[in-house]
Design an enzyme around this catalytic site. Structure first.
Site, short mmCIF file in Angstrom:
data_model
loop_
_atom_site.label_atom_id
_atom_site.label_comp_id
_atom_site.label_asym_id
_atom_site.label_seq_id
_atom_site.Cartn_x
_atom_site.Cartn_y
_atom_site.Cartn_z
N GLU A 13 -6.52 8.57 7.62
CA GLU A 13 -6.98 8.17 6.28
C GLU A 13 -8.34 8.77 5.95
OE1 GLU A 13 -5.18 3.72 6.46
OE2 GLU A 13 -6.06 4.31 4.57
N CYS A 52 -4.91 -3.06 2.58
CA CYS A 52 -4.69 -2.95 4.01
C CYS A 52 -5.92 -3.28 4.87
CB CYS A 52 -4.14 -1.58 4.34
SG CYS A 52 -3.23 -1.60 5.88
N ASN A 89 0.06 -1.08 5.22
CA ASN A 89 0.94 -0.25 6.06
C ASN A 89 0.31 -0.32 7.44
OD1 ASN A 89 2.18 2.60 4.09
ND2 ASN A 89 1.94 0.49 3.50
N GLU A 110 0.85 -1.19 0.00
CA GLU A 110 0.00 0.00 0.00
C GLU A 110 0.90 1.25 0.00
OE1 GLU A 110 -1.89 0.56 3.82
OE2 GLU A 110 -3.45 1.85 2.99
N ASN A 144 -7.08 6.18 -1.89
CA ASN A 144 -5.98 5.27 -1.59
C ASN A 144 -6.14 4.12 -2.59
OD1 ASN A 144 -4.11 3.49 -0.52
ND2 ASN A 144 -4.70 3.88 1.62
N LYS A 201 -9.48 1.97 -2.24
CA LYS A 201 -9.70 1.43 -0.89
C LYS A 201 -11.07 1.84 -0.34
CE LYS A 201 -7.28 1.11 3.58
NZ LYS A 201 -6.04 1.56 4.30
N1 ING Z 1 -3.63 0.24 8.53
C1 ING Z 1 -4.09 -0.63 9.56
C2 ING Z 1 -4.68 -1.93 9.04
O1 ING Z 1 -5.87 -2.09 8.87
C3 ING Z 1 -5.51 -0.94 11.58
C4 ING Z 1 -5.02 0.05 10.53
C5 ING Z 1 -4.61 -1.78 12.26
C6 ING Z 1 -6.85 -1.02 11.83
C7 ING Z 1 -5.09 -2.72 13.21
C8 ING Z 1 -7.36 -1.95 12.77
C9 ING Z 1 -6.46 -2.79 13.46
O2 ING Z 1 -3.87 -2.83 8.88
C10 ING Z 1 -4.20 0.65 7.37
N2 ING Z 1 -3.44 1.46 6.58
O3 ING Z 1 -5.32 0.33 7.03
#
Ligand code: ING
Length: 311
Positions: free
Chosen positions: A146, A172, A197, A47, A110, A127
């Site tokens: 985001e 992601c 990411n 990503e 995104n 996204k």
């Molecule tokens: N990053 C993370 C992801 O979904 C996240 C944000 C992490 C949300 C852990 C919920 C739990 O992997 C992105 N860029 O979406």
């Protein structure tokens, strides 16, 4: 009969806020050359491959925000990637921040694209699941903006017939939601290409890092198995300006088994021989929707139980 593709997962190490796009593109070209040397047909990048994960920074000036976006793809700085794809006969998927002038306005997404072996863009995805928040949140150990910088993707979850199979993409946070894989699964997807990411820390809790890795793997392995598809999940990893990001890029078989995994937090290429025909057994036996989800039984059950049958 088999339809074996040699697939590369090209994990990127950190890209610092001060690193220009040329830094990322240079490292990506090196990974493409290594993938070609290993006989890859396609290579998957993370990503927002071209820049740091800028959604961690609170910005108000639109010109500064827009400096993180690509107005054209390919553009002058990314054209070498497309030239390399054509020269090497190597497809790739690439994640980036897209600024598009559409429907009389400026849209920001995104985005991920799928490029075939001739260097032609054959698919685009924007996204859908945007995590985080839109305004500065002082409660958080770090920001995840985001919702401030991107609009919700407007292209759904399409699949494309290319590279000898049926390919889909997501990005992601999308990988955590079962609907992402299911919508593509119902279209016969055989390989889902995704980048992520993912901060190693939770901004709002003391969630342990191993649980973050577990949830990342769990989501992708379940999506692969329950839809009989290969899944390639590729990280931008390592520490960007003091913010650690998860690694653990993987290639997952339709059985849900991880067949290859990155071991470092740097630029790293893993490859696997992926037979797209391995999808059929899972789709046609365990998850044969028509054979095992007998919708006409609903009415029978409804009559017996008095439940209201679905329309
Ligand atoms: N990053 C993370 C992801 O979904 C996240 C944000 C992490 C949300 C852990 C919920 C739990 O992997 C992105 N860029 O979406």
């Amino acid at each position: 009969m088999s339809r074996v593709l040699t697939v590369g997962a090209a994990q990127l190490g950190p890209i610092q806020r001060g690193d220009g796009r040329a830094v990322a593109v240079g490292r990506m070209l090196d990974l493409m050359a290594r993938a070609h040397a290993r006989g890859c047909d396609v290579v998957v990048f993370p990503e927002l491959t071209l820049t740091t994960f800028f959604a961690r920074w609170y910005m108000e000036d639109q010109a500064e925000i827009d400096s993180w976006f690509e107005r054209e793809m390919p553009g002058p700085e990314t054209q070498p990637l497309f030239d390399a794809a054509r020269a090497m006969g190597l497809g790739f998927s690439l994640g980036y921040a897209e600024l598009a002038e559409e429907a009389g306005g400026v849209r920001r997404y995104n985005t991920a694209i799928l490029v075939d072996k001739t260097g032609t863009i054959v698919g685009k995805y924007r996204k859908v699941h945007l995590p985080g928040h839109a305004e500065y949140d002082p409660e958080r150990k770090f920001q995840h903006l985001e919702k401030r910088y991107f609009e919700v993707g407007d292209l759904g979850f399409p699949v494309w017939r290319t590279l000898g199979g049926v390919f889909g993409m997501c990005i992601c946070n999308d990988r955590r939601w079962p609907e992402t894989y299911r919508v593509m699964g119902l279209q016969g997807v055989e390989m889902v290409l995704l980048g992520y990411n993912t901060p190693t820390e939770n901004a709002l809790s003391d969630e342990p890092e191993n649980l973050r890795m577990f949830h990342s793997d769990l989501s992708m392995q379940a999506g692969a198995y329950q839809n009989g598809t290969w899944v390639v999940g590729v990280a931008k990893a390592g520490t960007e300006d003091g913010h650690p990001m998860l690694g653990g890029s993987v290639i997952i078989a339709p059985t849900g088994e991880i067949v290859a995994r990155c071991e470092t937090l740097d630029d790293e290429l893993i490859t696997a021989e992926c037979d797209l025909d391995d999808c059929a057994f899972i789709k046609e036996t365990v998850f044969n929707f028509a054979a095992h989800r007998r919708t006409e039984h609903y009415r029978l059950i409804a009559e017996r139980t008095g439940a209201v049958p679905p329309d």
